[in-house]
Every structure is written in structure tokens, then in C-alpha cells.
Design an enzyme around this catalytic site. Structure first.
Site, short mmCIF file in Angstrom:
data_model
loop_
_atom_site.label_atom_id
_atom_site.label_comp_id
_atom_site.label_asym_id
_atom_site.label_seq_id
_atom_site.Cartn_x
_atom_site.Cartn_y
_atom_site.Cartn_z
N ASP A 155 0.86 -1.19 0.00
CA ASP A 155 0.00 0.00 0.00
C ASP A 155 0.90 1.24 0.00
O ASP A 155 2.12 1.13 0.16
CB ASP A 155 -0.85 -0.06 1.28
CG ASP A 155 -1.91 1.03 1.36
OD1 ASP A 155 -2.26 1.59 0.31
OD2 ASP A 155 -2.38 1.31 2.48
N GLU B 125 2.70 5.10 -3.86
CA GLU B 125 2.67 6.08 -4.98
C GLU B 125 3.99 6.83 -5.12
O GLU B 125 4.32 7.19 -6.26
CB GLU B 125 1.51 7.06 -4.77
CG GLU B 125 0.15 6.42 -4.92
CD GLU B 125 -0.20 5.43 -3.83
OE1 GLU B 125 0.24 5.62 -2.70
OE2 GLU B 125 -0.90 4.45 -4.12
N ASP C 99 -8.99 3.57 -2.47
CA ASP C 99 -9.98 3.91 -1.45
C ASP C 99 -11.26 4.48 -2.04
O ASP C 99 -11.49 5.69 -2.06
CB ASP C 99 -9.37 4.91 -0.45
CG ASP C 99 -8.19 4.31 0.28
OD1 ASP C 99 -8.03 3.08 0.26
OD2 ASP C 99 -7.41 5.09 0.86
O1 MIG Z 1 -4.06 5.82 4.48
O2 MIG Z 1 -3.59 0.45 5.62
O3 MIG Z 1 -5.84 2.02 0.31
O4 MIG Z 1 -6.74 -0.29 1.55
O5 MIG Z 1 -6.79 -0.34 4.37
C1 MIG Z 1 -4.76 4.63 4.60
C2 MIG Z 1 -4.78 1.17 5.79
C3 MIG Z 1 -3.82 3.49 4.38
C4 MIG Z 1 -4.96 2.81 2.38
C5 MIG Z 1 -5.35 1.62 1.56
C6 MIG Z 1 -6.37 0.82 2.31
C7 MIG Z 1 -5.81 0.38 3.64
C8 MIG Z 1 -5.37 1.60 4.45
N1 MIG Z 1 -4.43 2.39 3.66
#
Ligand code: MIG
Length: 811
Positions: free
Chosen positions: A424, A427, A501
Site C-alpha cells: 500500500d 505512490e 480507497d
Molecule cells: O491511508 O492500511 O488504500 O486499503 O486499508 C490509509 C490502511 C492506508 C490505504 C489503503 C487501504 C488500507 C489503508 N491504507
């Protein structure tokens, strides 16, 4: 378009051409153009056109249909390094033979003719019959921009009459993108909307269709880039990037399928994933304790809802330190994971790029000692802020960092038994005003040192690449499964992806459908959305409708932010639980078909999900259709996307189809109204198809007795010969590469008005389950049925040996 990524800080020097044009005097914006060609030189595998003002253009032909153009404004073509393109897949590539007249350089391949103006390097690309496919307007030009401190390389082409545009990876707006402008700059776009741009992924590939022919452009440049399809100027389509070369591939059709297949040849395809990764997955931010997590598993067993994988989100870690566990909440992770696995549940764990600044924490210590973290311009390690607080970030564009990173997975994979990893925030996201690293951060870029300007859009892909290598290292020879949020073209070689999200609304259900189709058209097949919606509270009806769509997406995972209670398939009671069970079971029944579609994607480059435009771009009705799609060769799906709806209007492309629910035969080529009460989704099977359905299982690798059903949907006479395939293997490991697979091709045709024949060719040695053939479309009992020449009782359902070769049906 959202303005969330507009320039805010001069320090970051986030230059956006649009804003710049508005705010500066015109004369400061310099459009610079190539001069006149003075020499055609031989380069390595290419011809180099050298202009009198230093501009160079390197041209090579990867094949008859794929041409590679690299324009260097200052004459420095570099070494051609690319993270995405795989020229090695084209052994016959080379420099085209060129001829020259007074105004143009000409060359051709067996499929294309190209004309390049000596003055200004303007390209015209035509097919072998002289039909213009791509025609430059300003062509290549650039801005040597003082405020920006670098070249903005630009390219402008004429939009052809009635041209339509598609692609660009993960965008959430309508699939047809003429009249719009987009940006590629991977962004953490929590709660994005249908007009938010950019999103998490950066796929610089689009398709143009005009005069019944399609072509694609892959702009292989990892800098912040922009694509305009006639928004700024109605008849002009441009793309540009804030640095680097104007480096693009022209990919010829003439069909959309040709273009997409060739793009897959250029940028690669995934390996076969483990079968369990195609099962149903359940996630939440977060299942916070061992008890909550194991209760979740029990919930699936108690409710008899099939499931293959459960996810632990960031709260499993000790203070968000990657590669650690919070041992208070999960006291014995290895034991817990192995017990779950014994019941059929794989565990997938999240790993983020931010490594907590915390002397004594082994990942931090190793990272500092090994010089693995990104540095600032003057050499200090960069510190950003994410979940753990102050963090350093590995430079995944450095080979030695990827090797170090992959080694970190020993604990999670080898010791704890984690089955897959979820990346995650790659980016990369950073909790500062600009939401990512400052532009001056340094990266290795595999031996091409550069700033974050060039590395940003590829960062996530290199992270998931290193992660995948890490899983593979400790996985006992099993196939790795990884999932990523950010991606550049080619990320599909390493991992599956999800769309980030989203929100629990009907609009987001519609968007999930569009995003997954568009990603598939743009090279990324193994994708899915957060089923049910990540943010806000879902409800039984929306969740059910989303599951009905999600079971047809290659990656099938429920996920939610956890702030609004639970979002498990049984959370909303009846009738929803039973309906969701029925559809998740259908996913498992369809696994042999879905797995085969994945295999076909790897073999041919055909995406797993196919939008209507892909199926028939000569039918103008498909140009603006967003909802209907096929999964693989033979299944058509169209989700219900409105509350309270009991059916919908939809379009089927030319051909004949059976309604899966009632066997009604319908003709395509026009709109139909399809009933679909809450327990159905518009779902059709192509006439002539042979659809394999497995017995229902609790998880994909559960051993169950019982035959594989072969549902044979009899073709009409107009169908001609219809082919279906089934591919099977052990579902994990690599023995299939040594012949342990089974592949069958079924050719079904009506040999006479009252006669249908199925011929089967088979390959491979993998054992097959017994089969039972279900006939659809016989209009009553058939007169006779023979299997391999042996008459069997003429019924709708007939037994057949596992390896049957021929069926004959008299009607
Ligand atoms: O800023 O890890 O897209 O799937 O559950 C949030 C917590 C961070 C974003 C991800 C989401 C995940 C969440 N993450």
C-alpha cells in the site's frame, strides 16, 4: 478535474503546464521545434535522424506493427533503459531501411508506411493501403523552461475524423475519453470521485479508433505526464511529460484486440498466479486481534461461505513497523496462521514503504547501514511522515535495495507462513501538503541517477517487484502472490492490483466496473475493487450487487475502512447472506473458467475482462457503452448499478447468447431488457460455448468429490464453429512448466439443422476430474447422444469420461 494536485509549493516546484500558461506571459513559454534533418545515421538497432539544431530522432521497428520513436531535444538519446518495455520479446526488431526525397524520409514495414518531414520531423503513419492512422500536428516540440529547469517534451497529433479514445489505465470517468485531459502522477486519492485525476496508477497507454481501425500509443516516460484528447484544442490530441525523452511506441491494430495483444507483447504479462489468489478474499482495516481474525475465519465456516484468503492490515504490526507483529494482539502469529491454513484460509499481510525512524528497530538499522534509503539532494537521508510517524523510504529503484528488501520477507513468509503480500502507500504517499516526496529526492533508477521527478511514477512498481521477489525467495517454490496500489505500465508482470480507497455508493459500484475494464484494456488484467466500498457504510442491497459484480473481477476482495462496523458477507442478514453465498459459490464454480481465462491472458495478451469496444469496434453502438463486458471468451456480464432495480437495459454484441439463469436464447446486436431481481445479475453464455463448472468448495484447493460439469450451450446455425478452452494444473508451484497441465480445446458446431458435434483436442498430462455434460438449448430431450462413438442415454445430463474426445448430439 480535481485540483488536489495543483502546484502549491514553489519549493517542490511542481510545475503544471496549464497553470504556468495561465500565470506567465506567453513569450516566456517557448515552443521549440526540431530543425531540418541533416543526416541519417545508423544507431544500435535503429536509425537516427539528426537535425541541424541538435535534435535527434531514433527510429526502430520492433515488428511490422510496432514502431519505436525516441526524440531527444538536446541530442542525448541515452542508453534506452526502460522499466516497462521488453524489446527482447521482438527478436526480429531492427533499424528500418529509409529513403529520402526532397521533403520527406520514408520507410515501411509489411503493415505500415511512415513519412517523416525533413523539416520539423513531422510523422505520418499509414497502414499498408495508405490509410492515415496517425498524423502529426505540431509533432514533437518542447519547452526549455526556466522556471521548471528542464525540458517539457511534448507531442501533438491531429485528431482524425470521428476518432474515439480509450485506455490510460486507472481512470474513473467514462471509458471514452475524447474531449478530456488527464494526468499521470501516482497519487494517494482517498475517497476519489469519478472526475478525480490523477489516481494511484500511471499507465501511459491509450487507444485511438477511427475509420474502423485501431492503434495504440505507449508513451514510455515515467515523469509527470499529461494526455489531452481534444480538450484544449478540439481537433488536437497531445501528450507531454515534465522531463525525459519523447519516447513512444506506435502500436498498430487494425482491431482493438490486435493493439492490446501487441501492447502485452511489449510490456509483458503475469505468470500464472496460485489458484487460491483467484478465490474469494476478505479484508478490513483492520481485524485487530487474533480473536477477531480467527472469529472471522469461523464466520465463513459457520455461514458456509467459501473463502481463500484473509488479510491483516497495518494494525497487526508493532507500532506500524514493517516486518514486525504486535505480539499483544497477535501473540503467536505463526501458529495462528498455520491453524487457519489447516482450515483452508491463507493469510495476506500488508507492507508499506515507510520504515519508522527508530534506532534499534532492525529494518531501520539495516536500511541505514546498507545505504538503502532515499537521500536528499545534499546527501541526507530523507525523512517523511506516514503511519509510523517519521519514516525513511527505501529506494526501490536501486537493485541492491530490492535484494535487501526481498530478504526481509523471510520472517513473514518462511517463519510465519504468510501466503501473500499487499503493498500500500507506494505512490509513494507522504503526509505532507504535496502528499509525496519532494522533487529533489534522489533515486538510483537502476544505474541512471535522477530525482524524484523521474522516479515517482515507477516507485510503486519497483516496490512490488522487490516484494514479489521476496515472497518467491521464501515460498518453497510456490507461486508468489502480491498486490499493489500504485503501478506503472509493466507492473502486471509482478502483482495484482486494486483500485484504492473507493466509497460505498452506487456511483462507486459503476466506477469499479469501469476502472477494472479500463485497466484490463490497458494491460492490467489481474485487478479488482474494494467490494462493498472502502469508505462510508454500505448496505445489504449495495453490497450484494457489488459482490455480484466482484465475483466476475479477476481479483475478488471485500475491503472496508472498518469505521462503519463490519462488512462481511453475513453482516446484513437475510436475504443478503444467502444471495451473497450463492454468488461467492458461483465464483468457485467458475474457477476452472476464470483460471483458464487467466492462462489465455498469459498466452495471447487478451485481457481477462473485455469491454464491448474490444469485442466489436466496428459496431458504433459499442463506442459509448460502459457497463457490459465479457469475462474471458464466453461470459457476458452487466451489473445492476441502481438501488431498487429489478432488471436493466443492456446491449449484447452481435451473436447469440443464453441467459444463464433461464436458458433463454437471445440475439445480440440490439438492446435488450434483462430481468435481474436481487438474487440475479444479467449474465449470459455465448451460444456454442462449453462452460466448465466445478463443484462448490469451501476454498479453492479443498479436495471434493464429484465431477466437473461441462455445460454445453448448443450453437445456432449462424454461430459457425465456436471454440472453448479449459486449462488446468496443480494450481500452485511450477510443475506445469514441466508438462503437468491439461489443456483442452472444444470445437462446437452445428453440422446440420438437427445435429451438433463437439470435437476435443487435448494436451498435457495433468489428471482430470470425471465429467458430466449438461446440455442447454436442446428444446426438450435430444434424439440421441454419443460420446466417443458410444451411444449414451439421451438426456439433458450425460456422463462422459474425463478425457472424452467427441460428442455427437442429434436433436
Ligand atoms: O491511508 O492500511 O488504500 O486499503 O486499508 C490509509 C490502511 C492506508 C490505504 C489503503 C487501504 C488500507 C489503508 N491504507
Amino acid at each position: 478535474m480535481s485540483d488536489s494536485n495543483e502546484d502549491k509549493s514553489l519549493e517542490n516546484d511542481t510545475f503544471e503546464k496549464e497553470n504556468y500558461m495561465d500565470s506567465k506571459k506567453k513569450e516566456e513559454v517557448l515552443d521549440l521545434f526540431p530543425g531540418r534533418v541533416k543526416e541519417i545515421a545508423a544507431g544500435e538497432g535503429c536509425k537516427v535522424l539528426v537535425c541541424d539544431n541538435k535534435v535527434k530522432l531514433a527510429v526502430s521497428a520492433l515488428s511490422d506493427e510496432i514502431l519505436h520513436f525516441r526524440f531527444a531535444p538536446d541530442g542525448h538519446l541515452g542508453d534506452g533503459f526502460s522499466y516497462a518495455a521488453m524489446p527482447e520479446n521482438f527478436p526480429d526488431r531492427g533499424a528500418p531501411e529509409m529513403t529520402e526525397d526532397e521533403e520527406f524520409v520514408h520507410f515501411s514495414t509489411n503493415s505500415l508506411q511512415v513519412k517523416i518531414s525533413l523539416q520539423g520531423l513531422l510523422l505520418t503513419i499509414s497502414d499498408s493501403e495508405g490509410n492515415v492512422m496517425s498524423e502529426d500536428e505540431k509533432g514533437f516540440h518542447w519547452e526549455g523552461n526556466r522556471a521548471f529547469g528542464g525540458n517539457i517534451v511534448q507531442y501533438s497529433r491531429r485528431i482524425q475524423p470521428r476518432e474515439h479514445f480509450y485506455g490510460l489505465g486507472d481512470k474513473s470517468c467514462h471509458p471514452e475519453i475524447r474531449g478530456r485531459r488527464f494526468e499521470l502522477w501516482g497519487s494517494d486519492t482517498y475517497a476519489y470521485g469519478s472526475e478525480t485525476d490523477p489516481l494511484y496508477k500511471n499507465i501511459p497507454f491509450f487507444i485511438g479508433i477511427h475509420h474502423g481501425q485501431a492503434y495504440g500509443i505507449f508513451f514510455d516516460n515515467t515523469h509527470r505526464s499529461f494526455f489531452d484528447f481534444g480538450k484544449e484544442r478540439k481537433e488536437t490530441s497531445s501528450f507531454w511529460a515534465q522531463g525525459g525523452l519523447m519516447d513512444f511506441y506506435y502500436i498498430h491494430g487494425p482491431t482493438v484486440r490486435d493493439v492490446v495483444r501487441r501492447f502485452a507483447q511489449l510490456t509483458g504479462v503475469p505468470e500464472l498466479p496460485p489458484l487460491w489468489s483467484l478465490g474469494f478474499h476478505q479484508c478490513k482495516w483492520s481485524y485487530k486481534t487474533e480473536k477477531e481474525f480467527t472469529d472471522l475465519a469461523q464466520g465463513f465456516l459457520d455461514n458456509r461461505i467459501p473463502c481463500d484468503a484473509l488479510y491483516v492490515d497495518i494494525d497487526y504490526m508493532d507500532g506500524y513497523r514493517c516486518f514486525t507483529w504486535n505480539l499483544e494482539s497477535f501473540p503467536k502469529p505463526g501458529e495462528m496462521i498455520r491453524k487457519l491454513e489447516a482450515k483452508g484460509f491463507k493469510t495476506v499481510a500488508i507492507i508499506d514503504p515507510g520504515i519508522k525512524v527508530d534506532p534499534g528497530y532492525f529494518v531501520y538499522d539495516e536500511g541505514v547501514a546498507g545505504d538503502h534509503f532515499c537521500r536528499q539532494m545534499d546527501g541526507d537521508i530523507y525523512t517523511g511522515k506516514v503511519w509510523p510517524g517519521d519514516c525513511h523510504f527505501p529506494d526501490f529503484t536501486k537493485p541492491s535495495v530490492r535484494i535487501w528488501w526481498s530478504g526481509l520477507f523471510e520472517g513473514l513468509i518462511a517463519e510465519d507462513g504468510i501466503a501473500g503480500i499487499w503493498n500500500d502507500m507506494n505512490e509513494p504517499a507522504d503526509f505532507n501538503e504535496d502528499k509525496t516526496f519532494p522533487r529533489h529526492i534522489r533515486h538510483d533508477y537502476d544505474g541512471h541517477p535522477c530525482s524524484h521527478r523521474r522516479a515517482h511514477n515507477i516507485y510503486g512498481t519497483q516496490m512490488i517487484r522487490a516484494t514479489r521477489e521476496g515472497i518467491a525467495k521464501f515460498n518453497d517454490g510456490k507461486r508468489p502472490f502480491a498486490i499493489t496500489r500504485s503501478a506503472y505500465a509493466g507492473a502486471w508482470r509482478y502483482a495484482s492490483a486494486w483500485t484504492g480507497d473507493n466509497i460505498s455508493t452506487w456511483e462507486h459500484l459503476r466506477m469499479a466496473n469501469i476502472q477494472c475494464q479500463r485497466l484490463n484494456l490497458s494491460g492490467y488484467s489481474f485487478v479488482g475493487s474494494d467490494i462493498g466500498g472502502f469508505l462510508d457504510k454500505t448496505n445489504g442491497e449495495l453490497f450484494t450487487r457489488w459482490v455480484q459484480l466482484g465475483i466476475f473481477h479477476p481479483f475478488c476482495r471485500v475491503h472496508s475502512s472498518g469505521e462503519h462496523g463490519s462488512q462481511e458477507p453475513w453482516s446484513f442478514g437475510e436475504p443478503y447472506t444467502s444471495i451473497m453465498r450463492k454468488f461467492i459459490e458461483l465464483r468457485y464454480r467458475l474457477l476452472p473458467y476464470i483460471y483458464t481465462s487467466f492462462y489465455q491472458h498469459i498466452q495471447t495478451g487478451d485481457p481477462i475482462l473485455r469491454p464491448l469496444i474490444y469485442l466489436d469496434h466496428e459496431d458504433t453502438e459499442t463506442f459509448h457503452r460502459a457497463d457490459e463486458f465479457t469475462l474471458g471468451d464466453n461470459l457476458v456480464v452487466c451489473p445492476i448499478t441502481e438501488a431498487g432495480s429489478e432488471g436493466r437495459w443492456m446491449y449484447l454484441t452481435k451473436g447469440h447468447y443464453y441467459n444463464y439463469w433461464n436458458d433463454e436464447l437471445v440475439a445480440g446486436g440490439e438492446e435488450i431488457f434483462c430481468q435481474a431481481k436481487l438474487d440475479q445479475i444479467p449474465f449470459f453464455v455465448r451460444a456454442g460455448a462449453l462452460l466448465p463448472l466445478d463443484p462448490v468448495r469451501q476454498y479453492s484447493w479443498e479436495k471434493v468429490e464429484g465431477p466437473q460439469e461441462h455445460h454445453l450451450y448448443l450453437p445456432t446455425e449462424e454461430c459457425g464453429a465456436v471454440q472453448s478452452q479449459i486449462y488446468a494444473d496443480a494450481g500452485d508451484h511450477y510443475d506445469y512448466q514441466k508438462g503437468d497441465f491439461a489443456q483442452a480445446t472444444y470445437t462446437v458446431r452445428r453440422t446440420a439443422a438437427d445435429q451438433v458435434e463437439v470435437q476435443v483436442t487435448r494436451e498435457g498430462t495433468h489428471p482430470l476430474p470425471p465429467t458430466r455434460i449438461h446440455l442447454h438449448g436442446t428444446n426438450g430431450k435430444p434424439k440421441s447422444v454419443t460420446v466417443d462413438g458410444v451411444p449414451v442415454a439421451a438426456e439433458q445430463i450425460v456422463e462422459a469420461p474425463a478425457d472424452y474426445r467427441k460428442i455427437e448430439i442429434a436433436l
